[in-house]
Design an enzyme around this catalytic site. Structure first.
Site, PDB file in Angstrom:
ATOM      1  N   LYS A   1       1.209   4.195  -2.557  1.00 44.04           N
ATOM      2  CA  LYS A   1       1.065   6.044  -2.384  1.00 44.04           C
ATOM      3  C   LYS A   1       2.278   6.263  -2.630  1.00 44.04           C
ATOM      4  O   LYS A   1       2.059   7.881  -3.265  1.00 44.04           O
ATOM      5  CB  LYS A   1       0.444   6.021  -1.068  1.00 44.04           C
ATOM      6  CG  LYS A   1      -0.853   5.348  -0.808  1.00 44.04           C
ATOM      7  CD  LYS A   1      -1.691   6.335  -1.868  1.00 44.04           C
ATOM      8  CE  LYS A   1      -3.281   5.440  -1.584  1.00 44.04           C
ATOM      9  NZ  LYS A   1      -4.379   6.642  -2.297  1.00 44.04           N
TER      10      LYS A   1
ATOM     11  N   TYR B   1       0.628  -1.311   0.229  1.00 43.75           N
ATOM     12  CA  TYR B   1       0.149  -0.134  -0.038  1.00 43.75           C
ATOM     13  C   TYR B   1       1.335   1.159   0.506  1.00 43.75           C
ATOM     14  O   TYR B   1       0.669   2.335  -0.619  1.00 43.75           O
ATOM     15  CB  TYR B   1      -0.996  -0.059   1.218  1.00 43.75           C
ATOM     16  CG  TYR B   1      -1.341   1.627   1.480  1.00 43.75           C
ATOM     17  CD1 TYR B   1      -2.975   2.119   0.877  1.00 43.75           C
ATOM     18  CD2 TYR B   1      -0.701   2.067   2.182  1.00 43.75           C
ATOM     19  CE1 TYR B   1      -3.389   2.872   0.557  1.00 43.75           C
ATOM     20  CE2 TYR B   1      -2.094   3.214   3.388  1.00 43.75           C
ATOM     21  CZ  TYR B   1      -3.415   3.437   1.919  1.00 43.75           C
ATOM     22  OH  TYR B   1      -3.307   5.142   2.389  1.00 43.75           O
TER      23      TYR B   1
END
Length: 188
Positions: free
Chosen positions: A154, A150
């Site tokens: 990002k 994740y």
């Protein structure tokens, strides 16, 4: 009429962003997978300002072809602000993560955002007062244990958007590119 597009508007940051832009008198195009949640949001927006035009687009942007279809559906609107908010996280160690979920997350967090950003820049970079806001995360600047994939997605969003901002400025574009990188947020 000018519009603000918000993807991932059915909950969390996207939902609150829609309400904030409505409070500023902005017409909205809200997009997400769940039409019922978008209809609920539209009712809330009407409480804030019933004079606004609120357009609903139901789509799953983790599917590549839907990204293009979604953008094409916006061609009849003048878009002032485009907010790429759709995305989700994953909290598992790399060796334990569900790869189907990871593939979907990467399609949404990286691919859809990149395609939508590119199309919007192509069409609006020379239009005064336009902006693109890509939602990253505090995890887009720091690795969080058990959220490596994740965070990496990002990091991409942050780097891509910061690079885009430099490119737009260097080319004398009217559009601005901005990163929103909140810390942990209460959401679904």
């Amino acid at each position: 009429m000018k519009y603000t597009v918000i993807t991932g508007a059915s909950s969390g940051i996207g939902y609150e962003t829609a309400l904030a832009f409505a409070a500023r008198g902005k017409n909205l195009i809200i997009a997400a997978r769940r039409e019922d949640k978008l209809e609920e949001l539209k009712l809330e927006i009407e409480k804030v300002n019933q004079d606004l035009d609120v357009v609903i687009r139901t789509t799953d942007l983790s599917i590549s072809k839907n990204v293009y279809v979604f953008y094409e559906s916006l061609q009849g609107f003048q878009i002032e602000t485009f907010i790429n908010n759709a995305g989700f996280g994953n909290f598992d160690s790399v060796g334990e993560q569900n790869l189907d979920k990871i593939e979907t997350m990467l399609h949404l967090n990286i691919e859809a955002l990149t395609i939508l950003s590119s199309l919007y820049v192509r069409d609006y970079s020379k239009v005064e007062g336009t902006q693109i806001i890509n939602v990253s995360s505090g995890g887009g600047y720091k690795i969080v244990e058990n959220a490596i994939t994740y965070c990496a997605s990002k990091f991409y969003v942050s780097a891509f958007t910061e690079g885009l901002a430099h490119e737009l400025k260097a080319n004398g574009a009217e559009m601005q590119a901005k990163v929103l990188a909140p810390a942990a947020t209460e959401t679904e």
